[in-house]
Design a protein around this motif. Structure first.
Motif, PDB file in Angstrom:
ATOM      1  N   SER A  19       0.490  -1.418  -0.265  1.00 44.71           N
ATOM      2  CA  SER A  19      -0.141  -0.232  -0.092  1.00 44.71           C
ATOM      3  C   SER A  19       0.748   1.539   0.219  1.00 44.71           C
ATOM      4  O   SER A  19       0.796   1.878  -0.660  1.00 44.71           O
ATOM      5  CB  SER A  19      -0.832  -0.011   1.437  1.00 44.71           C
ATOM      6  N   PHE A  20       2.269   1.323   0.496  1.00 48.10           N
ATOM      7  CA  PHE A  20       2.910   2.050   0.830  1.00 48.10           C
ATOM      8  C   PHE A  20       3.368   2.442  -0.869  1.00 48.10           C
ATOM      9  O   PHE A  20       3.822   3.901  -1.068  1.00 48.10           O
ATOM     10  CB  PHE A  20       4.382   1.963   1.699  1.00 48.10           C
ATOM     11  N   ILE A  21       3.744   2.221  -1.099  1.00 50.31           N
ATOM     12  CA  ILE A  21       4.157   1.623  -2.560  1.00 50.31           C
ATOM     13  C   ILE A  21       3.362   2.139  -3.286  1.00 50.31           C
ATOM     14  O   ILE A  21       3.177   3.306  -5.066  1.00 50.31           O
ATOM     15  CB  ILE A  21       5.011   0.234  -3.483  1.00 50.31           C
ATOM     16  N   GLY A  22       1.979   1.759  -3.141  1.00 55.33           N
ATOM     17  CA  GLY A  22       0.859   2.755  -4.577  1.00 55.33           C
ATOM     18  C   GLY A  22       0.499   3.905  -4.434  1.00 55.33           C
ATOM     19  O   GLY A  22       0.690   4.892  -4.382  1.00 55.33           O
ATOM     20  N   PHE A  23       1.195   4.581  -2.599  1.00 52.48           N
ATOM     21  CA  PHE A  23       0.924   6.124  -2.563  1.00 52.48           C
ATOM     22  C   PHE A  23       1.898   6.571  -2.993  1.00 52.48           C
ATOM     23  O   PHE A  23       1.749   7.679  -3.681  1.00 52.48           O
ATOM     24  CB  PHE A  23       1.261   6.095  -0.518  1.00 52.48           C
ATOM     25  N   CYS A  24       3.168   6.017  -3.418  1.00 52.62           N
ATOM     26  CA  CYS A  24       4.224   6.472  -3.688  1.00 52.62           C
ATOM     27  C   CYS A  24       4.309   7.205  -5.040  1.00 52.62           C
ATOM     28  O   CYS A  24       4.155   7.935  -5.507  1.00 52.62           O
ATOM     29  CB  CYS A  24       5.486   5.788  -3.455  1.00 52.62           C
ATOM     30  N   VAL A  25       3.445   5.975  -5.913  1.00 50.34           N
ATOM     31  CA  VAL A  25       3.145   6.295  -7.157  1.00 50.34           C
ATOM     32  C   VAL A  25       2.275   6.824  -7.626  1.00 50.34           C
ATOM     33  O   VAL A  25       2.455   7.814  -8.155  1.00 50.34           O
ATOM     34  CB  VAL A  25       2.878   4.346  -7.657  1.00 50.34           C
ATOM     35  N   ALA A  26       1.405   6.580  -6.570  1.00 55.19           N
ATOM     36  CA  ALA A  26      -0.297   7.916  -6.615  1.00 55.19           C
ATOM     37  C   ALA A  26       0.774   9.132  -6.572  1.00 55.19           C
ATOM     38  O   ALA A  26       0.050   9.622  -7.846  1.00 55.19           O
ATOM     39  CB  ALA A  26      -1.667   7.275  -5.986  1.00 55.19           C
ATOM     40  N   GLY A  27       0.967   9.173  -5.474  1.00 53.04           N
ATOM     41  CA  GLY A  27       0.938   9.962  -5.395  1.00 53.04           C
ATOM     42  C   GLY A  27       2.524  10.953  -6.574  1.00 53.04           C
ATOM     43  O   GLY A  27       2.475  12.807  -6.830  1.00 53.04           O
ATOM     44  N   ALA A  28       3.751  10.258  -7.103  1.00 56.53           N
ATOM     45  CA  ALA A  28       4.398  10.540  -7.784  1.00 56.53           C
ATOM     46  C   ALA A  28       3.647  11.254  -9.007  1.00 56.53           C
ATOM     47  O   ALA A  28       4.025  12.299  -9.964  1.00 56.53           O
ATOM     48  CB  ALA A  28       5.559   9.680  -8.951  1.00 56.53           C
ATOM     49  N   PHE A  29       2.941  10.473 -10.101  1.00 55.09           N
ATOM     50  CA  PHE A  29       1.628  10.402 -11.154  1.00 55.09           C
ATOM     51  C   PHE A  29       1.186  11.776 -11.357  1.00 55.09           C
ATOM     52  O   PHE A  29       0.803  12.218 -11.814  1.00 55.09           O
ATOM     53  CB  PHE A  29       1.089   8.827 -11.419  1.00 55.09           C
ATOM     54  N   ILE A  30       0.470  12.149  -9.151  1.00 59.54           N
ATOM     55  CA  ILE A  30      -0.375  12.977  -9.457  1.00 59.54           C
ATOM     56  C   ILE A  30       0.644  14.396  -9.753  1.00 59.54           C
ATOM     57  O   ILE A  30      -0.177  15.519 -10.246  1.00 59.54           O
ATOM     58  CB  ILE A  30      -1.261  13.173  -7.875  1.00 59.54           C
ATOM     59  N   VAL A  31       1.974  14.225  -9.262  1.00 59.68           N
ATOM     60  CA  VAL A  31       2.346  15.358  -9.141  1.00 59.68           C
ATOM     61  C   VAL A  31       2.710  15.855 -11.424  1.00 59.68           C
ATOM     62  O   VAL A  31       2.324  16.765 -11.401  1.00 59.68           O
ATOM     63  CB  VAL A  31       3.282  15.628  -8.961  1.00 59.68           C
ATOM     64  N   VAL A  35      -3.191  10.524 -15.293  1.00 59.40           N
ATOM     65  CA  VAL A  35      -4.081  10.139 -14.315  1.00 59.40           C
ATOM     66  C   VAL A  35      -4.202   8.701 -14.930  1.00 59.40           C
ATOM     67  O   VAL A  35      -4.967   8.269 -13.618  1.00 59.40           O
ATOM     68  CB  VAL A  35      -5.557  10.851 -15.170  1.00 59.40           C
ATOM     69  N   PRO A  36      -3.429   7.801 -15.716  1.00 55.13           N
ATOM     70  CA  PRO A  36      -4.057   6.310 -16.042  1.00 55.13           C
ATOM     71  C   PRO A  36      -2.687   6.073 -14.510  1.00 55.13           C
ATOM     72  O   PRO A  36      -2.877   5.280 -13.700  1.00 55.13           O
ATOM     73  CB  PRO A  36      -2.865   5.972 -17.034  1.00 55.13           C
ATOM     74  N   GLY A  37      -1.403   6.946 -14.191  1.00 47.51           N
ATOM     75  CA  GLY A  37      -0.021   6.320 -13.484  1.00 47.51           C
ATOM     76  C   GLY A  37      -1.225   6.574 -12.511  1.00 47.51           C
ATOM     77  O   GLY A  37      -0.821   5.381 -11.151  1.00 47.51           O
ATOM     78  N   PHE A  38      -1.813   7.665 -11.691  1.00 49.18           N
ATOM     79  CA  PHE A  38      -2.487   8.219 -10.323  1.00 49.18           C
ATOM     80  C   PHE A  38      -3.585   6.542 -10.045  1.00 49.18           C
ATOM     81  O   PHE A  38      -3.529   5.998  -9.682  1.00 49.18           O
ATOM     82  CB  PHE A  38      -3.253   8.983 -10.620  1.00 49.18           C
ATOM     83  N   TRP A  39      -3.956   6.268 -10.706  1.00 44.07           N
ATOM     84  CA  TRP A  39      -5.129   5.426 -11.344  1.00 44.07           C
ATOM     85  C   TRP A  39      -4.119   4.196 -10.477  1.00 44.07           C
ATOM     86  O   TRP A  39      -5.113   2.852 -10.121  1.00 44.07           O
ATOM     87  CB  TRP A  39      -6.477   4.901 -11.890  1.00 44.07           C
ATOM     88  N   ALA A  40      -2.799   3.594 -11.498  1.00 47.00           N
ATOM     89  CA  ALA A  40      -2.397   2.835 -11.219  1.00 47.00           C
ATOM     90  C   ALA A  40      -1.896   2.691  -9.685  1.00 47.00           C
ATOM     91  O   ALA A  40      -1.964   1.731  -9.087  1.00 47.00           O
ATOM     92  CB  ALA A  40      -1.259   2.435 -12.128  1.00 47.00           C
ATOM     93  N   GLY A  41      -1.645   3.339  -9.332  1.00 49.62           N
ATOM     94  CA  GLY A  41      -1.059   3.905  -7.848  1.00 49.62           C
ATOM     95  C   GLY A  41      -2.346   2.956  -7.192  1.00 49.62           C
ATOM     96  O   GLY A  41      -2.021   2.641  -6.134  1.00 49.62           O
ATOM     97  N   MET A  42      -3.537   3.876  -7.300  1.00 47.19           N
ATOM     98  CA  MET A  42      -3.873   3.189  -6.169  1.00 47.19           C
ATOM     99  C   MET A  42      -5.089   2.653  -6.019  1.00 47.19           C
ATOM    100  O   MET A  42      -5.428   1.747  -5.390  1.00 47.19           O
ATOM    101  CB  MET A  42      -6.001   4.408  -7.307  1.00 47.19           C
TER     102      MET A  42
END
Length: 81
Positions: A19-31, A35-42
């Motif tokens: 889950s922490f890796i997912g938060f990091c991925v979603a946060g990076a792609f939000i910056v 959008v697809p990268g954000f949802w991959a993190g989610m």
């Protein structure tokens, strides 16, 4: 280890790390405004919860605590000799 043992299991650690890796991925792609990268993190965040739950079901999690209520009821009843 703490007296309650809260979270000190392979299932808990694995679920939190995924889950922490997912938060990091979603946060990076939000910056990055991706959008697809954000949802991959989610999706990874949800995957962490699923993996942790499956590992707990497989016996790698904390045992459920027994309720103190039956013990208190047993002590309240007089014992026959």
């Amino acid at each position: 280890m703490s007296s309650s043992g809260h979270g000190h299991t392979p299932a808990a650690w694995t679920g939190v790390i995924i889950s922490f890796i997912g938060f990091c991925v979603a946060g990076a792609f939000i910056v990055l405004a991706n959008v697809p990268g954000f949802w991959a993190g989610m999706a990874l965040i949800g995957l962490g919860a699923v993996v942790g739950g499956l590992m707990r079901a497989a016996g790698m999690g904390q045992e459920p605590k027994r309720s103190a209520k039956p013990l208190a009821q047993a002590q309240a009843q007089p014992q026959e000799s």
